[in-house]
Design a protein around this motif. Structure first.
Motif, PDB file in Angstrom:
ATOM      1  N   SER A  26       0.793  -1.230   0.000  1.00  0.00           N
ATOM      2  CA  SER A  26       0.000   0.000   0.000  1.00  0.00           C
ATOM      3  C   SER A  26       0.825   1.280   0.000  1.00  0.00           C
ATOM      4  CB  SER A  26      -0.936   0.003   1.209  1.00  0.00           C
ATOM      5  OG  SER A  26      -0.177  -0.040   2.407  1.00  0.00           O
ATOM      6  N   ASN A  27       2.065   1.216   0.454  1.00  0.00           N
ATOM      7  CA  ASN A  27       2.902   2.409   0.467  1.00  0.00           C
ATOM      8  C   ASN A  27       4.052   2.327  -0.527  1.00  0.00           C
ATOM      9  OD1 ASN A  27       2.385   4.790   2.073  1.00  0.00           O
ATOM     10  ND2 ASN A  27       2.238   3.424   3.840  1.00  0.00           N
ATOM     11  N   ARG A  28       3.988   1.401  -1.469  1.00  0.00           N
ATOM     12  CA  ARG A  28       5.039   1.258  -2.468  1.00  0.00           C
ATOM     13  C   ARG A  28       4.618   1.996  -3.743  1.00  0.00           C
ATOM     14  NH1 ARG A  28       8.866  -2.700  -2.933  1.00  0.00           N
ATOM     15  NH2 ARG A  28       8.900  -2.575  -0.642  1.00  0.00           N
ATOM     16  N   PHE A  29       4.869   3.298  -3.749  1.00  0.00           N
ATOM     17  CA  PHE A  29       4.540   4.112  -4.917  1.00  0.00           C
ATOM     18  C   PHE A  29       5.594   3.863  -5.989  1.00  0.00           C
ATOM     19  CE2 PHE A  29       2.193   5.796  -1.478  1.00  0.00           C
ATOM     20  CZ  PHE A  29       1.021   6.282  -2.034  1.00  0.00           C
ATOM     21  N   VAL A  30       5.141   3.598  -7.193  1.00  0.00           N
ATOM     22  CA  VAL A  30       6.038   3.073  -8.222  1.00  0.00           C
ATOM     23  C   VAL A  30       6.359   4.121  -9.290  1.00  0.00           C
ATOM     24  CG1 VAL A  30       5.307   0.694  -7.874  1.00  0.00           C
ATOM     25  CG2 VAL A  30       4.071   2.131  -9.505  1.00  0.00           C
ATOM     26  N   THR A  31       7.391   3.820 -10.053  1.00  0.00           N
ATOM     27  CA  THR A  31       7.771   4.599 -11.228  1.00  0.00           C
ATOM     28  C   THR A  31       7.658   3.664 -12.436  1.00  0.00           C
ATOM     29  OG1 THR A  31      10.099   3.967 -11.083  1.00  0.00           O
ATOM     30  CG2 THR A  31       9.407   5.930  -9.846  1.00  0.00           C
ATOM     31  N   PRO A  32       7.674   4.205 -13.649  1.00  0.00           N
ATOM     32  CA  PRO A  32       7.633   3.315 -14.817  1.00  0.00           C
ATOM     33  C   PRO A  32       8.746   2.268 -14.796  1.00  0.00           C
ATOM     34  CG  PRO A  32       7.191   5.568 -15.491  1.00  0.00           C
ATOM     35  CD  PRO A  32       7.567   5.632 -14.033  1.00  0.00           C
ATOM     36  N   GLU A  33       9.897   2.635 -14.195  1.00  0.00           N
ATOM     37  CA  GLU A  33      11.026   1.713 -14.154  1.00  0.00           C
ATOM     38  C   GLU A  33      10.806   0.577 -13.168  1.00  0.00           C
ATOM     39  OE1 GLU A  33      11.787   5.357 -15.918  1.00  0.00           O
ATOM     40  OE2 GLU A  33      11.393   5.118 -13.770  1.00  0.00           O
ATOM     41  N   THR A  34      10.124   0.863 -12.070  1.00  0.00           N
ATOM     42  CA  THR A  34       9.939  -0.162 -11.035  1.00  0.00           C
ATOM     43  C   THR A  34       8.656  -0.968 -11.201  1.00  0.00           C
ATOM     44  OG1 THR A  34       8.886   1.459  -9.558  1.00  0.00           O
ATOM     45  CG2 THR A  34      11.270   1.147  -9.339  1.00  0.00           C
ATOM     46  N   GLU A  68      13.934   2.078   4.385  1.00  0.00           N
ATOM     47  CA  GLU A  68      14.389   3.466   4.387  1.00  0.00           C
ATOM     48  C   GLU A  68      13.585   4.356   3.455  1.00  0.00           C
ATOM     49  OE1 GLU A  68      18.019   2.933   1.114  1.00  0.00           O
ATOM     50  OE2 GLU A  68      18.445   3.336   3.221  1.00  0.00           O
ATOM     51  N   ASP A  69      12.817   3.766   2.532  1.00  0.00           N
ATOM     52  CA  ASP A  69      12.009   4.557   1.606  1.00  0.00           C
ATOM     53  C   ASP A  69      10.572   4.749   2.078  1.00  0.00           C
ATOM     54  OD1 ASP A  69      14.126   4.808  -0.216  1.00  0.00           O
ATOM     55  OD2 ASP A  69      13.688   2.852  -1.086  1.00  0.00           O
ATOM     56  N   TYR A  70      10.257   4.321   3.295  1.00  0.00           N
ATOM     57  CA  TYR A  70       8.887   4.413   3.794  1.00  0.00           C
ATOM     58  C   TYR A  70       8.429   5.869   3.767  1.00  0.00           C
ATOM     59  CZ  TYR A  70       4.839   3.398   6.769  1.00  0.00           C
ATOM     60  OH  TYR A  70       3.569   3.253   7.267  1.00  0.00           O
ATOM     61  N   PRO A  71       7.301   6.202   3.070  1.00  0.00           N
ATOM     62  CA  PRO A  71       6.974   7.595   2.795  1.00  0.00           C
ATOM     63  C   PRO A  71       6.098   8.308   3.818  1.00  0.00           C
ATOM     64  CG  PRO A  71       5.520   6.179   1.535  1.00  0.00           C
ATOM     65  CD  PRO A  71       6.446   5.265   2.310  1.00  0.00           C
ATOM     66  N   TYR A  72       5.529   7.593   4.802  1.00  0.00           N
ATOM     67  CA  TYR A  72       4.602   8.251   5.719  1.00  0.00           C
ATOM     68  C   TYR A  72       5.356   9.012   6.808  1.00  0.00           C
ATOM     69  CZ  TYR A  72       1.012   9.101   9.210  1.00  0.00           C
ATOM     70  OH  TYR A  72       0.176   9.702  10.101  1.00  0.00           O
ATOM     71  N   VAL A  73       4.914  10.239   7.094  1.00  0.00           N
ATOM     72  CA  VAL A  73       5.481  11.000   8.209  1.00  0.00           C
ATOM     73  C   VAL A  73       4.351  11.520   9.090  1.00  0.00           C
ATOM     74  CG1 VAL A  73       7.651  11.662   7.110  1.00  0.00           C
ATOM     75  CG2 VAL A  73       5.635  13.071   6.742  1.00  0.00           C
ATOM     76  N   GLY A 349       5.115  12.557  -8.288  1.00  0.00           N
ATOM     77  CA  GLY A 349       5.838  12.138  -9.475  1.00  0.00           C
ATOM     78  C   GLY A 349       5.857  10.630  -9.665  1.00  0.00           C
ATOM     79  N   ARG A 350       5.231   9.920  -8.757  1.00  0.00           N
ATOM     80  CA  ARG A 350       5.157   8.460  -8.856  1.00  0.00           C
ATOM     81  C   ARG A 350       3.729   8.048  -9.219  1.00  0.00           C
ATOM     82  NH1 ARG A 350       9.452   5.337  -6.074  1.00  0.00           N
ATOM     83  NH2 ARG A 350      11.155   6.804  -5.666  1.00  0.00           N
ATOM     84  N   LEU A 351       3.500   6.736  -9.238  1.00  0.00           N
ATOM     85  CA  LEU A 351       2.176   6.188  -9.528  1.00  0.00           C
ATOM     86  C   LEU A 351       1.669   5.447  -8.307  1.00  0.00           C
ATOM     87  CD1 LEU A 351       2.984   4.656 -13.051  1.00  0.00           C
ATOM     88  CD2 LEU A 351       1.979   6.903 -12.579  1.00  0.00           C
ATOM     89  N   THR A 352       0.359   5.483  -8.104  1.00  0.00           N
ATOM     90  CA  THR A 352      -0.208   4.782  -6.957  1.00  0.00           C
ATOM     91  C   THR A 352      -0.007   3.277  -7.104  1.00  0.00           C
ATOM     92  OG1 THR A 352      -2.380   4.727  -8.032  1.00  0.00           O
ATOM     93  CG2 THR A 352      -1.944   6.548  -6.490  1.00  0.00           C
ATOM     94  N   PRO A 353       0.152   2.572  -5.981  1.00  0.00           N
ATOM     95  CA  PRO A 353       0.403   1.129  -6.034  1.00  0.00           C
ATOM     96  C   PRO A 353      -0.736   0.376  -6.725  1.00  0.00           C
ATOM     97  CG  PRO A 353       0.817   2.000  -3.837  1.00  0.00           C
ATOM     98  CD  PRO A 353       0.149   3.081  -4.606  1.00  0.00           C
TER      99      PRO A 353
END
Length: 408
Positions: A26-34, A68-73, A349-353
């Motif tokens: 649910s918190n893994r926002f992706v890019t076209p590469e990933t 380390e990439d966890y996006p919630y603050v 700048g990312r895409l929703t999971p």
């Protein structure tokens, strides 16, 4: 369905009552590469027929969710900043008044709660597995250890700092499948007269509000007063108080102490009685919940398709973790939602999971207001709607789906 796993708390039989199908992290926002590396799992929930603990049927490896990439603050919401400041002040006035007191927070995130404690000159330590947010806490003067909390972690903290007068966790304990090691660590680290205080989404409130999107990969457990009382007793601890909280769509703050150390509040029996009256563990109640969820899915998709066919612009507001459940369960993608606006730079700048809807800064929402905004961050509705008066004044309308689908 595959053969049901056993309860992670007591080993009892789990009975599945809702299945949200194939879901992403649910918190893994992706890019076209990933995109090719995106991970999926089956999101289904069951209840233990012995101890009544509600839990996921499948576990997602913790290292995949919290890194380390966890996006919630925590500091991202004014409401939550004030909430954590208030509980910190309460601890300072009640539990942290003795000689050289010490508090440990599990899942301390960016240190929002402990910052108030640190500024008061009280010893504190945050434990969080995501080094990115842990470093944010250190930058604010909060002591932070990058680790998953378990018995071995408690042994290290005890050797270095001594017993804790308070152990606190907010929106953290429900994330941890391996509660056995966690509670062994809490039992070891907690001072004889100390308290373990944690707050998490309240399952009875999930049923009452039909807030099904509280169910996602990071929320492994869904607590009630009855199930927490059973859980505590297994580790020589005792539930001594409960407090209803309005945040995050309805939570309960549970206070535990060593068994026999404090007198339990009568509020516990009252809350358990409410749960029994609601029938939180009954097959009929849980089956009815599943039926209501399907109705919301059908109504929401129907509305979004109608708006698209009418040529209306629809965006979503808040790229929340729980929105992954909604978007993927309902099959909502960029064909129905133009983009999701969010204030978190790490998501932009990312895409929703899974659903792959573009995430853009909230400034793009302001630059050209849409006709409708689907409020994924519905638990912050009051705060967001007050802040976005310009959208309403432009003729914009909000779409909510909890407890049911409606235009506001």
């Amino acid at each position: 369905m595959s053969e049901n796993p056993l309860c992670r708390v007591c080993g009892g039989t789990l009975r599945e009552f809702i299945d949200f199908g194939r879901q992403p992290l649910s918190n893994r926002f992706v890019t076209p590469e990933t995109l090719p590396k995106e991970t999926f799992f089956r999101l289904a929930t069951g209840i233990c027929e012995s101890c009544t603990m509600v839990q996921l049927m499948e576990e997602v490896p913790r290292e995949e969710m919290f890194n380390e990439d966890y996006p919630y603050v925590s500091a991202g919401s004014k409401v939550m900043r004030e909430h954590f400041s208030a509980i910190a002040r309460r601890f300072l006035e009640t539990e942290l008044t003795g000689d050289d007191p010490f508090i440990v927070e599990l899942g301390s995130n960016d240190g929002t709660m402990l910052k108030t404690i640190a500024e008061a000159g009280v010893r504190q330590l945050g434990v969080d597995p995501s080094d990115g947010v842990a470093q944010m806490a250190r930058d604010q003067g909060v002591s932070s250890l990058t680790a998953f909390f378990e018995k071995s972690t408690a042994e290290e903290v005890l050797a270095a700092h001594g017993h804790a007068n308070v152990i606190f966790a907010a929106n953290t304990l429900c994330h941890i499948p391996y509660l056995d090691s966690v509670f062994q660590g809490i039992k070891l680290l907690l001072a004889d007269d100390g308290v373990f205080v944690f707050e998490d989404p309240y399952f009875a409130e999930v049923l009452r509000r039909n807030s099904f999107d509280q169910i996602y990969d990071e929320h492994y457990y869904y607590f009630t007063a009855r199930s927490v009382r059973e859980l505590a007793a297994r580790y020589g601890l005792e539930l001594v108080d409960v407090e209803r909280l309005p945040v995050h769509g309805g939570e309960v703050r549970y206070t535990l102490a060593h068994a026999g150390a404090r007198t339990p509040s009568p509020e516990i029996d009252r809350l358990v009685a409410e749960e029994d009256e609601l029938g939180v563990a009954s097959r009929e109640t849980l089956d009815a919940f599943a039926t209501r969820v399907m109705t919301v899915r059908d109504d929401l998709v129907r509305l979004l398709r109608e708006l698209r066919d009418e040529g209306r612009r629809v965006v979503a507001y808040g790229a929340t973790a729980k929105s992954a459940t909604v978007a993927n369960y309902c099959g909502i993608g960029p064909d129905l939602i133009e983009f999701v606006c969010d204030t978190t730079p790490a998501k932009q700048g990312r895409l929703t999971p899974g659903s792959h809807i573009p995430v853009r800064p909230v400034e793009e929402f302001h630059a050209s207001y849409p006709d409708y905004a689907l409020l994924f961050a519905w638990n912050h509705a009051e705060e967001i709607m007050a802040k976005e008066q310009g959208f309403r004044e432009s003729g914009g309308k909000w779409i909510l789906y909890i407890p049911d689908v409606g235009v506001h």
